[in-house]
Design a protein around this motif. Structure first.
Motif, PDB file in Angstrom:
ATOM      1  N   TYR A 141      14.481  50.022 -10.461  1.00 59.96           N
ATOM      2  CA  TYR A 141      15.133  50.949 -11.386  1.00 59.96           C
ATOM      3  C   TYR A 141      15.596  52.185 -10.633  1.00 59.96           C
ATOM      4  O   TYR A 141      15.030  52.564  -9.618  1.00 59.96           O
ATOM      5  CB  TYR A 141      14.176  51.369 -12.518  1.00 59.96           C
ATOM      6  CG  TYR A 141      13.966  50.273 -13.521  1.00 59.96           C
ATOM      7  CD1 TYR A 141      14.815  50.139 -14.605  1.00 59.96           C
ATOM      8  CD2 TYR A 141      12.930  49.360 -13.358  1.00 59.96           C
ATOM      9  CE1 TYR A 141      14.634  49.114 -15.520  1.00 59.96           C
ATOM     10  CE2 TYR A 141      12.733  48.337 -14.266  1.00 59.96           C
ATOM     11  CZ  TYR A 141      13.599  48.217 -15.348  1.00 59.96           C
ATOM     12  OH  TYR A 141      13.424  47.206 -16.242  1.00 59.96           O
ATOM     13  N   TRP A 143      16.402  56.222 -11.186  1.00 57.80           N
ATOM     14  CA  TRP A 143      16.430  57.466 -11.963  1.00 57.80           C
ATOM     15  C   TRP A 143      17.627  58.243 -11.470  1.00 57.80           C
ATOM     16  O   TRP A 143      17.832  58.391 -10.267  1.00 57.80           O
ATOM     17  CB  TRP A 143      15.174  58.299 -11.726  1.00 57.80           C
ATOM     18  CG  TRP A 143      13.975  57.814 -12.461  1.00 57.80           C
ATOM     19  CD1 TRP A 143      12.961  57.070 -11.951  1.00 57.80           C
ATOM     20  CD2 TRP A 143      13.679  58.039 -13.825  1.00 57.80           C
ATOM     21  NE1 TRP A 143      12.038  56.814 -12.925  1.00 57.80           N
ATOM     22  CE2 TRP A 143      12.456  57.398 -14.091  1.00 57.80           C
ATOM     23  CE3 TRP A 143      14.325  58.713 -14.859  1.00 57.80           C
ATOM     24  CZ2 TRP A 143      11.872  57.409 -15.338  1.00 57.80           C
ATOM     25  CZ3 TRP A 143      13.730  58.731 -16.100  1.00 57.80           C
ATOM     26  CH2 TRP A 143      12.520  58.096 -16.339  1.00 57.80           C
ATOM     27  N   THR A 145      19.735  61.903 -12.247  1.00 54.26           N
ATOM     28  CA  THR A 145      19.905  63.151 -12.983  1.00 54.26           C
ATOM     29  C   THR A 145      21.252  63.730 -12.604  1.00 54.26           C
ATOM     30  O   THR A 145      21.572  63.882 -11.425  1.00 54.26           O
ATOM     31  CB  THR A 145      18.787  64.157 -12.658  1.00 54.26           C
ATOM     32  OG1 THR A 145      17.526  63.556 -12.969  1.00 54.26           O
ATOM     33  CG2 THR A 145      18.950  65.435 -13.455  1.00 54.26           C
ATOM     34  N   VAL A 166      29.454  59.486 -16.983  1.00 50.07           N
ATOM     35  CA  VAL A 166      28.051  59.899 -17.031  1.00 50.07           C
ATOM     36  C   VAL A 166      27.889  61.097 -17.957  1.00 50.07           C
ATOM     37  O   VAL A 166      28.829  61.846 -18.187  1.00 50.07           O
ATOM     38  CB  VAL A 166      27.494  60.268 -15.628  1.00 50.07           C
ATOM     39  CG1 VAL A 166      27.441  59.060 -14.728  1.00 50.07           C
ATOM     40  CG2 VAL A 166      28.286  61.394 -14.986  1.00 50.07           C
ATOM     41  N   LYS A 167      26.677  61.251 -18.443  1.00 51.62           N
ATOM     42  CA  LYS A 167      26.320  62.402 -19.266  1.00 51.62           C
ATOM     43  C   LYS A 167      25.389  63.284 -18.455  1.00 51.62           C
ATOM     44  O   LYS A 167      24.663  62.799 -17.591  1.00 51.62           O
ATOM     45  CB  LYS A 167      25.620  61.945 -20.545  1.00 51.62           C
ATOM     46  CG  LYS A 167      26.515  61.131 -21.442  1.00 51.62           C
ATOM     47  CD  LYS A 167      25.764  60.670 -22.662  1.00 51.62           C
ATOM     48  CE  LYS A 167      26.681  59.834 -23.527  1.00 51.62           C
ATOM     49  NZ  LYS A 167      25.994  59.264 -24.667  1.00 51.62           N
ATOM     50  N   PRO A 170      18.932  63.505 -17.266  1.00 48.21           N
ATOM     51  CA  PRO A 170      18.349  62.331 -16.610  1.00 48.21           C
ATOM     52  C   PRO A 170      18.661  61.034 -17.350  1.00 48.21           C
ATOM     53  O   PRO A 170      18.890  61.031 -18.559  1.00 48.21           O
ATOM     54  CB  PRO A 170      16.849  62.629 -16.656  1.00 48.21           C
ATOM     55  CG  PRO A 170      16.684  63.499 -17.854  1.00 48.21           C
ATOM     56  CD  PRO A 170      17.956  64.299 -17.990  1.00 48.21           C
ATOM     57  N   SER A 171      18.682  59.950 -16.590  1.00 56.42           N
ATOM     58  CA  SER A 171      18.822  58.614 -17.177  1.00 56.42           C
ATOM     59  C   SER A 171      18.079  57.622 -16.293  1.00 56.42           C
ATOM     60  O   SER A 171      17.824  57.878 -15.122  1.00 56.42           O
ATOM     61  CB  SER A 171      20.290  58.223 -17.310  1.00 56.42           C
ATOM     62  OG  SER A 171      20.898  58.103 -16.036  1.00 56.42           O
ATOM     63  N   ARG A 173      18.133  53.443 -15.301  1.00 55.89           N
ATOM     64  CA  ARG A 173      18.861  52.179 -15.409  1.00 55.89           C
ATOM     65  C   ARG A 173      18.396  51.233 -14.320  1.00 55.89           C
ATOM     66  O   ARG A 173      17.811  51.666 -13.335  1.00 55.89           O
ATOM     67  CB  ARG A 173      20.362  52.418 -15.336  1.00 55.89           C
ATOM     68  CG  ARG A 173      20.785  53.090 -14.037  1.00 55.89           C
ATOM     69  CD  ARG A 173      22.258  53.371 -13.964  1.00 55.89           C
ATOM     70  NE  ARG A 173      22.544  54.481 -14.842  1.00 55.89           N
ATOM     71  CZ  ARG A 173      23.732  54.920 -15.112  1.00 55.89           C
ATOM     72  NH1 ARG A 173      24.765  54.357 -14.573  1.00 55.89           N
ATOM     73  NH2 ARG A 173      23.926  55.930 -15.904  1.00 55.89           N
TER      74      ARG A 173
END
Length: 180
Positions: A141, A143, A145, A166-167, A170-171, A173
């Motif tokens: 995965y 992380w 940010t 992207v926003k 943090p995300s 995926r």
């Protein structure tokens, strides 16, 4: 450091393959999707290369795709070949690609900076920091940010988020490695 003059010009598939060495197999697909390769020359010797794309490209270091808007391009995979490092090849290449894009009427250029070593050459070519990515990978995965660079114009930050899809914040995926 001795300054050596370099000429930068668009190169064909054969020269791009020569420059890319062990990654030469990537060249045909890059050119087929519209990416353009530019070589830096010292006399008759290819000493570096870089790519410019006005279509979507994968940024492997952050595992995201960038899709430049109409009238924009992305500069990427700029490499100085050994033993020509620390002679100004990268600086000349970036400045020349930025000039080429301006001459072609590009309204905006994007470039990713992964190392502070490249920072002065990139800034010298007129680029400003826009978006900051902090990443970490674990157990398959990633992380990620996303934050604005210090002092960046909010409109420019919004444009960068749009081309990267992207926003802020943090995300998490699944990690996706892609040879491109």
């Amino acid at each position: 450091m001795v300054h050596v003059p370099f000429e930068v010009r668009e190169i064909d598939e054969a020269w791009a393959k020569l420059g890319m060495g062990i990654e030469a197999d990537l060249v045909p697909n890059r050119m087929a999707r519209g990416s353009r390769c530019f070589g830096a020359w010292h006399g008759h010797e290819l000493v570096g290369y870089g790519w410019m794309s006005a279509k979507p490209e994968w940024i492997g270091e952050v595992e995201l795709e960038i899709a430049p808007a109409s009238g924009e391009a992305y500069i990427w995979n700029c490499v100085t070949l050994d033993p020509h490092r620390r002679k100004g090849v990268f600086r000349t290449l970036i400045a020349s690609l930025a000039l080429q894009a301006r001459q072609e009427g590009m309204a905006r250029l994007w470039i990713a900076q992964l190392s502070s070593l490249a920072g002065s050459a990139i800034e010298h070519a007129g680029f400003v920091p826009v978006i900051r990515f902090d990443t970490a990978s674990r157990f398959g995965y990633r992380w990620l940010t996303v934050a604005p660079a210090q002092g960046v114009d909010p409109g420019l930050f919004a444009a960068a988020r749009d081309v990267m899809a992207v926003k802020p914040g943090p995300s998490l995926r699944r990690s996706r490695h892609r040879r491109h």
